[in-house]
Design a protein around this motif. Structure first.
Motif, PDB file in Angstrom:
ATOM      1  N   ASN A   1       0.504  -0.961  -0.107  1.00 56.57           N
ATOM      2  CA  ASN A   1      -0.300  -0.149   0.267  1.00 56.57           C
ATOM      3  C   ASN A   1       0.903   1.022  -0.066  1.00 56.57           C
ATOM      4  O   ASN A   1       1.796   1.162   0.945  1.00 56.57           O
ATOM      5  CB  ASN A   1      -0.789  -0.514   1.031  1.00 56.57           C
TER       6      ASN A   1
ATOM      7  N   TYR B   1      -0.678   4.581  -0.217  1.00 52.77           N
ATOM      8  CA  TYR B   1      -1.232   5.795   0.165  1.00 52.77           C
ATOM      9  C   TYR B   1      -2.739   5.311   0.683  1.00 52.77           C
ATOM     10  O   TYR B   1      -3.340   4.116   0.247  1.00 52.77           O
ATOM     11  CB  TYR B   1      -1.313   6.088  -1.334  1.00 52.77           C
ATOM     12  N   SER B   2      -3.010   6.256   1.935  1.00 55.26           N
ATOM     13  CA  SER B   2      -4.066   6.204   2.504  1.00 55.26           C
ATOM     14  C   SER B   2      -4.844   7.139   2.306  1.00 55.26           C
ATOM     15  O   SER B   2      -4.146   8.641   2.467  1.00 55.26           O
ATOM     16  CB  SER B   2      -3.737   5.278   4.043  1.00 55.26           C
TER      17      SER B   2
ATOM     18  N   GLU C   1      -7.590   2.613  -4.245  1.00 60.75           N
ATOM     19  CA  GLU C   1      -6.231   2.245  -4.333  1.00 60.75           C
ATOM     20  C   GLU C   1      -6.117   1.269  -4.392  1.00 60.75           C
ATOM     21  O   GLU C   1      -5.438  -0.178  -5.784  1.00 60.75           O
ATOM     22  CB  GLU C   1      -4.918   2.223  -2.979  1.00 60.75           C
TER      23      GLU C   1
ATOM     24  N   ARG D   1      -7.059   0.779  -8.310  1.00 59.22           N
ATOM     25  CA  ARG D   1      -5.679   1.007  -9.097  1.00 59.22           C
ATOM     26  C   ARG D   1      -5.064  -0.462  -9.281  1.00 59.22           C
ATOM     27  O   ARG D   1      -4.471  -0.270 -10.606  1.00 59.22           O
ATOM     28  CB  ARG D   1      -4.585   2.316  -7.946  1.00 59.22           C
ATOM     29  N   HIS D   2      -4.880  -0.645  -7.989  1.00 61.70           N
ATOM     30  CA  HIS D   2      -4.046  -2.216  -8.612  1.00 61.70           C
ATOM     31  C   HIS D   2      -4.841  -3.483  -9.293  1.00 61.70           C
ATOM     32  O   HIS D   2      -4.632  -4.297  -9.890  1.00 61.70           O
ATOM     33  CB  HIS D   2      -3.439  -2.414  -7.530  1.00 61.70           C
TER      34      HIS D   2
ATOM     35  N   TYR E   1       2.707   8.990  -6.466  1.00 59.72           N
ATOM     36  CA  TYR E   1       1.341   8.019  -6.325  1.00 59.72           C
ATOM     37  C   TYR E   1       1.669   7.822  -4.447  1.00 59.72           C
ATOM     38  O   TYR E   1       0.466   7.589  -4.113  1.00 59.72           O
ATOM     39  CB  TYR E   1       1.597   6.832  -6.756  1.00 59.72           C
TER      40      TYR E   1
ATOM     41  N   GLY F   1      -9.384   8.514  -5.900  1.00 60.66           N
ATOM     42  CA  GLY F   1      -9.162   8.457  -4.723  1.00 60.66           C
ATOM     43  C   GLY F   1      -9.045  10.253  -4.264  1.00 60.66           C
ATOM     44  O   GLY F   1      -9.101  10.757  -3.420  1.00 60.66           O
TER      45      GLY F   1
END
Length: 287
Positions: free
Chosen positions: A31, A33-34, A46, A49-50, A154, A199
């Motif tokens: 991970n 980003y939060s 996120e 995204r992945h 990112y 996001g």
């Protein structure tokens, strides 16, 4: 298969990518980003995204294209399956092609933590465009020798500015899209990834939810549905708008948000968010 899709590092940070015979692809990821207000061991955007990147690999294999293609995510429906906040060094992804015909495809994807707990699941739909066709369609957006920063955009992301809340509506500005905001997506045609727009939708809508629920400590994204109508390329100015659509039981709410270039809506999102209160506040409320 990575060399047949058009996303690269630092946007694509998947590791240990493995293809199975049954149209399934697996990988692991850390991970990066939060969102400040979002609860959970990984944020919903996120995951988007992945899984969109891994899903594009599954789709590329299903189509069997021999040349490079752009697999543009045009729709995603992402659902939270666990409220776990356990820390996990790596998260484990799986994507499976559901449909791949002509120039469209859909995948199912999920992500689990190191304890094998299912955190998110969802579907992503794609439009497949060959490199020559994409280059012709978006020739005016080509950037020669784009300048990038040493730090991944990112991890250290450009935030929204000029945020303004009026009753049940909120607006914010992303300003001009720069090549360094889009690194790895795509090399010669830098465009803001849909997952990053997702996001930013969260960055916009969660403060609006907290504004009307000031005692909450965190927020759970229960479901996010995103539609992408076109890419936002370098040099374009993007603004965001959001509003509360409907209040639900159990301290939950539905919101709608829009990303615009000028008056044109380039993406929208439908959120279901749920408030999380600290144990101390819950205890005080029951006294």
């Amino acid at each position: 298969m990575n060399d047949l899709i058009m996303v690269e590092e630092p946007y694509n940070i998947l590791e240990n990518v493995n293809f199975s015979p049954n149209e399934t692809v697996t990988a692991k990821v850390q991970n990066e980003y939060s969102l400040e207000l979002e609860a959970g061991s990984m944020g919903c955007s996120e995951f988007g995204r992945h899984i969109a990147i891994l899903g594009s690999m599954a789709v590329a294999k299903s189509f069997g294209h021999k040349d490079k293609h752009y697999y543009l995510a045009i729709h995603a429906d992402l659902k939270r399956k666990s409220n776990s906040t356990n820390h996990s060094k790596f998260f484990h992804l799986k994507a499976k092609t559901l449909i791949a015909k002509k120039r469209t495809a859909r995948i199912y994807g999920e992500i689990r933590d190191d304890e094998n707990e299912l955190l998110f699941a969802g579907t992503v739909e794609y439009q497949a465009i060959s490199q020559p066709v994409f280059s012709k369609l978006y020739s005016k957006h080509k950037v020669d020798n784009p300048k990038y920063k040493l730090v991944s955009p990112y991890i250290n992301r450009k935030q929204l500015t000029n945020i303004d809340i009026k009753d049940e509506c909120i607006v914010g500005t992303y300003s001009k899209v720069e090549p360094c905001d889009c690194e790895g997506h795509f090399k010669d045609f830098p465009a803001l990834p849909v997952a990053i727009i997702g996001g930013l939708f969260g960055e916009l809508c969660m403060p609006l939810f907290k504004y009307h629920n000031p005692h909450l400590t965190k927020i759970l994204s229960k479901e996010v549905i995103i539609n992408a109508y076109r890419l936002a390329f370098t040099g374009e100015h993007v603004t965001f708008e959001g509003k509360i659509d409907r209040r639900l039981p159990n301290d939950s709410v539905k919101l709608i948000a829009y990303a615009k270039v000028g008056d044109e809506i380039i993406a929208d999102a439908h959120f279901e968010l749920q408030a999380v209160y600290s144990p101390e506040l819950v205890e005080m409320a029951t006294l």
